[in-house]
Design a protein around this motif. Structure first.
Motif, PDB file in Angstrom:
ATOM      1  N   GLN A  97      70.486  27.852 -51.698  1.00 45.30           N
ATOM      2  CA  GLN A  97      69.142  27.311 -51.503  1.00 45.30           C
ATOM      3  C   GLN A  97      69.146  25.788 -51.562  1.00 45.30           C
ATOM      4  O   GLN A  97      68.429  25.124 -50.805  1.00 45.30           O
ATOM      5  CB  GLN A  97      68.193  27.909 -52.544  1.00 45.30           C
ATOM      6  N   MET A  98      69.971  25.228 -52.439  1.00 46.33           N
ATOM      7  CA  MET A  98      70.099  23.772 -52.464  1.00 46.33           C
ATOM      8  C   MET A  98      70.622  23.282 -51.118  1.00 46.33           C
ATOM      9  O   MET A  98      70.135  22.288 -50.562  1.00 46.33           O
ATOM     10  CB  MET A  98      71.061  23.342 -53.584  1.00 46.33           C
ATOM     11  N   ALA A  99      71.608  23.993 -50.589  1.00 49.06           N
ATOM     12  CA  ALA A  99      72.163  23.625 -49.279  1.00 49.06           C
ATOM     13  C   ALA A  99      71.079  23.698 -48.198  1.00 49.06           C
ATOM     14  O   ALA A  99      70.970  22.801 -47.356  1.00 49.06           O
ATOM     15  CB  ALA A  99      73.333  24.541 -48.933  1.00 49.06           C
ATOM     16  N   ASP A 100      70.260  24.748 -48.249  1.00 47.34           N
ATOM     17  CA  ASP A 100      69.204  24.919 -47.240  1.00 47.34           C
ATOM     18  C   ASP A 100      68.126  23.853 -47.372  1.00 47.34           C
ATOM     19  O   ASP A 100      67.479  23.481 -46.398  1.00 47.34           O
ATOM     20  CB  ASP A 100      68.563  26.307 -47.374  1.00 47.34           C
ATOM     21  N   LEU A 101      67.921  23.360 -48.573  1.00 51.71           N
ATOM     22  CA  LEU A 101      66.949  22.286 -48.790  1.00 51.71           C
ATOM     23  C   LEU A 101      67.505  20.944 -48.338  1.00 51.71           C
ATOM     24  O   LEU A 101      66.783  20.107 -47.790  1.00 51.71           O
ATOM     25  CB  LEU A 101      66.587  22.238 -50.276  1.00 51.71           C
ATOM     26  N   LEU A 102      68.810  20.742 -48.541  1.00 47.07           N
ATOM     27  CA  LEU A 102      69.423  19.437 -48.294  1.00 47.07           C
ATOM     28  C   LEU A 102      70.030  19.306 -46.902  1.00 47.07           C
ATOM     29  O   LEU A 102      70.534  18.242 -46.539  1.00 47.07           O
ATOM     30  CB  LEU A 102      70.505  19.173 -49.350  1.00 47.07           C
ATOM     31  N   GLY A 103      69.983  20.379 -46.118  1.00 51.07           N
ATOM     32  CA  GLY A 103      70.587  20.324 -44.787  1.00 51.07           C
ATOM     33  C   GLY A 103      72.096  20.217 -44.855  1.00 51.07           C
ATOM     34  O   GLY A 103      72.723  19.531 -44.046  1.00 51.07           O
ATOM     35  N   LEU A 104      72.706  20.903 -45.828  1.00 56.38           N
ATOM     36  CA  LEU A 104      74.160  20.881 -46.004  1.00 56.38           C
ATOM     37  C   LEU A 104      74.663  22.311 -46.051  1.00 56.38           C
ATOM     38  O   LEU A 104      73.892  23.255 -45.908  1.00 56.38           O
ATOM     39  CB  LEU A 104      74.510  20.182 -47.329  1.00 56.38           C
ATOM     40  N   THR A 105      75.963  22.479 -46.248  1.00 58.63           N
ATOM     41  CA  THR A 105      76.509  23.811 -46.495  1.00 58.63           C
ATOM     42  C   THR A 105      76.705  23.981 -47.992  1.00 58.63           C
ATOM     43  O   THR A 105      76.783  23.004 -48.744  1.00 58.63           O
ATOM     44  CB  THR A 105      77.864  24.004 -45.804  1.00 58.63           C
ATOM     45  N   ILE A 106      76.835  25.221 -48.393  1.00 55.71           N
ATOM     46  CA  ILE A 106      77.026  25.555 -49.792  1.00 55.71           C
ATOM     47  C   ILE A 106      78.297  24.907 -50.343  1.00 55.71           C
ATOM     48  O   ILE A 106      78.320  24.410 -51.465  1.00 55.71           O
ATOM     49  CB  ILE A 106      77.066  27.096 -49.937  1.00 55.71           C
ATOM     50  N   GLU A 107      79.335  24.844 -49.546  1.00 55.77           N
ATOM     51  CA  GLU A 107      80.602  24.249 -50.003  1.00 55.77           C
ATOM     52  C   GLU A 107      80.447  22.762 -50.274  1.00 55.77           C
ATOM     53  O   GLU A 107      80.967  22.235 -51.268  1.00 55.77           O
ATOM     54  CB  GLU A 107      81.713  24.457 -48.967  1.00 55.77           C
ATOM     55  N   THR A 108      79.718  22.085 -49.390  1.00 51.87           N
ATOM     56  CA  THR A 108      79.524  20.642 -49.581  1.00 51.87           C
ATOM     57  C   THR A 108      78.713  20.365 -50.842  1.00 51.87           C
ATOM     58  O   THR A 108      79.027  19.447 -51.606  1.00 51.87           O
ATOM     59  CB  THR A 108      78.838  20.040 -48.340  1.00 51.87           C
ATOM     60  N   VAL A 109      77.677  21.168 -51.084  1.00 51.40           N
ATOM     61  CA  VAL A 109      76.891  21.002 -52.305  1.00 51.40           C
ATOM     62  C   VAL A 109      77.783  21.190 -53.528  1.00 51.40           C
ATOM     63  O   VAL A 109      77.779  20.376 -54.460  1.00 51.40           O
ATOM     64  CB  VAL A 109      75.722  22.017 -52.347  1.00 51.40           C
ATOM     65  N   SER A 110      78.567  22.249 -53.494  1.00 50.46           N
ATOM     66  CA  SER A 110      79.442  22.547 -54.627  1.00 50.46           C
ATOM     67  C   SER A 110      80.418  21.402 -54.878  1.00 50.46           C
ATOM     68  O   SER A 110      80.617  20.961 -56.018  1.00 50.46           O
ATOM     69  CB  SER A 110      80.194  23.839 -54.346  1.00 50.46           C
TER      70      SER A 110
END
Lengths: 232, 232
Positions: free
Chosen positions: A184-197
């Motif tokens: 969900q953070m990725a979907d909010l930030l326009g990123l992928t889950i891996e990049t957020v992590s």
DNA sequence: CGAAAGGTTGAGTGCTGTCAACGTCCGTGG
DNA sequence: CCACGGACGTTGACAGCACTCAACCTTTCG
């Protein structure tokens, strides 16, 4: 039936525009409902049939492309208003991120009630103008910021908003629990889950934050966070 | 003094909520001004001192990061409302993209006038809700769409909005002039000028559009454009 | 205990940004 | 009229940031 008089958001939601007597009239049209984490109340593209005040919990507003890429376009907290009054379709889905309590109205009844109470419309206008400013600010993040700036900005924003919502006043809340998963953070930030992590790991290894468990965040060095966010 | 009675946006701007008599009162508070292409009326972060209706021309709303990266967060056309009523700071700059005519008010006077005319606030609310939907739709583009999807979406959106503004009715306007330079398109789409240029060249070479001169665009194959935009 | 959901880490690719050169249009002034 | 300069736009070469694909770890819950 629960009374608006004792509602925890009575003085923060748009209801604060109304007198006790007026609120009674509104109360008669609405009903209080509970929805569980993950449940979707309103679907993107549907006819706008419902509006609500958030009493408790956190919900996301989201849209998707035809092939399933999702973007979260808003996160709402207690006292926020959801749904699309005065319009026939809802442009985004509304889904609970946690178990939530809502004060629900059918759109036609809310619309006609609102038309009779200008103070209510005024509150709604102020809220909508603020939301528009917020959405436009987020456009800068999505269009122009790097992954590290996005994640840092998000964490600072979340810390601030959770502090506003909770009752602990001016406490800066250097520790808080994220109401969103990594996806969900990725979907909010326009990123992928891996990049957020990876960005979270980087901030942790730099000693700027701590991540005690998968939901908790501790901001250890706020100045460094501000610098990471690209403000200043 | 110019009369609101003959104003070209009289029936489309928020003024349409007012009777001729009420409009006279509003007219006494405002004044009509002309601003030239490139002039900035309102600066990001400034105290909110002015609001206005757009009578003629196109303007951009934009924000920037501390190091100068810019994001255009809105483009406004005749009959649109600009400025931040009921709030003390303006979160984005307002700059004319073409020579423009505005109907200008000081914010305090507009705010107090609006409080007395609920129909006016209602119009403003409807407009703000629509703008919020539009901004959120753009967040999907900025967060999740590829460069080719962004450019195609932009061209279709621009064609539609120019058709709405002009008086030629349901004409789909397969040819139109862009009110933005390549740099401004890039700032709106969250891309660089080079990427925008390459995508336009690609669409032209694919026979989907034609670019007769630097401002003109002709949509040759609307179905292909829709496909490029990722709506299907 | 096992399975599923959520999260982290690594290797490699590719899209878009960066840097640079060049082309085109247009207004200005000699 | 033409030369010039500057703004705007296009194209190419290259690099890097974030995405993709994949393996593996952790937590939760039946």
């Amino acid at each position: 039936m629960s009374s608006c008089q004792t509602c925890v958001v009575r003085n923060r939601a748009i209801c604060s525009a109304l007198s006790d007597a007026e609120l009674d009239a509104l109360n008669r049209m609405g009903r209080r409902i509970a929805i569980g984490r993950g449940e979707t109340l309103i679907w993107e593209g549907d006819e706008s049939a419902l509006v609500a005040n958030v009493i408790e919990g956190v919900l996301k507003l989201s849209t998707s492309t035809a092939d399933g890429r999702e973007q979260i376009v808003g996160v709402v907290y207690p006292s926020d208003f959801i749904g699309r009054p005065f319009g026939d379709t809802t442009q985004h889905s509304v889904t609970a991120l946690s178990d939530a309590q809502l004060c629900l109205f059918t759109r036609p009844s809310f619309d006609s009630f609102a038309r009779e109470y200008p103070q209510l419309q005024h509150k709604l206008l102020e809220r909508t103008l603020t939301e528009l400013d917020r959405a436009r600010g987020w456009m800068l993040l999505l269009g122009r910021k790097s992954a590290s700036e996005r994640v840092a900005t998000f964490l600072l924003d979340m810390a601030r908003r959770l502090a506003e919502t909770s009752c602990s006043g001016a406490d800066l809340h250097e520790r808080f629990d994220l109401p969103l998963t990594r996806q969900q953070m990725a979907d909010l930030l326009g990123l992928t889950i891996e990049t957020v992590s990876r960005q979270l790991t980087r901030l942790r290894q730099a000693g700027i934050i701590d991540l005690p468990d998968r939901r908790a965040v501790v901001i250890l060095d706020r100045a460094a966070m501000e610098a990471e966010a690209g403000n200043g």
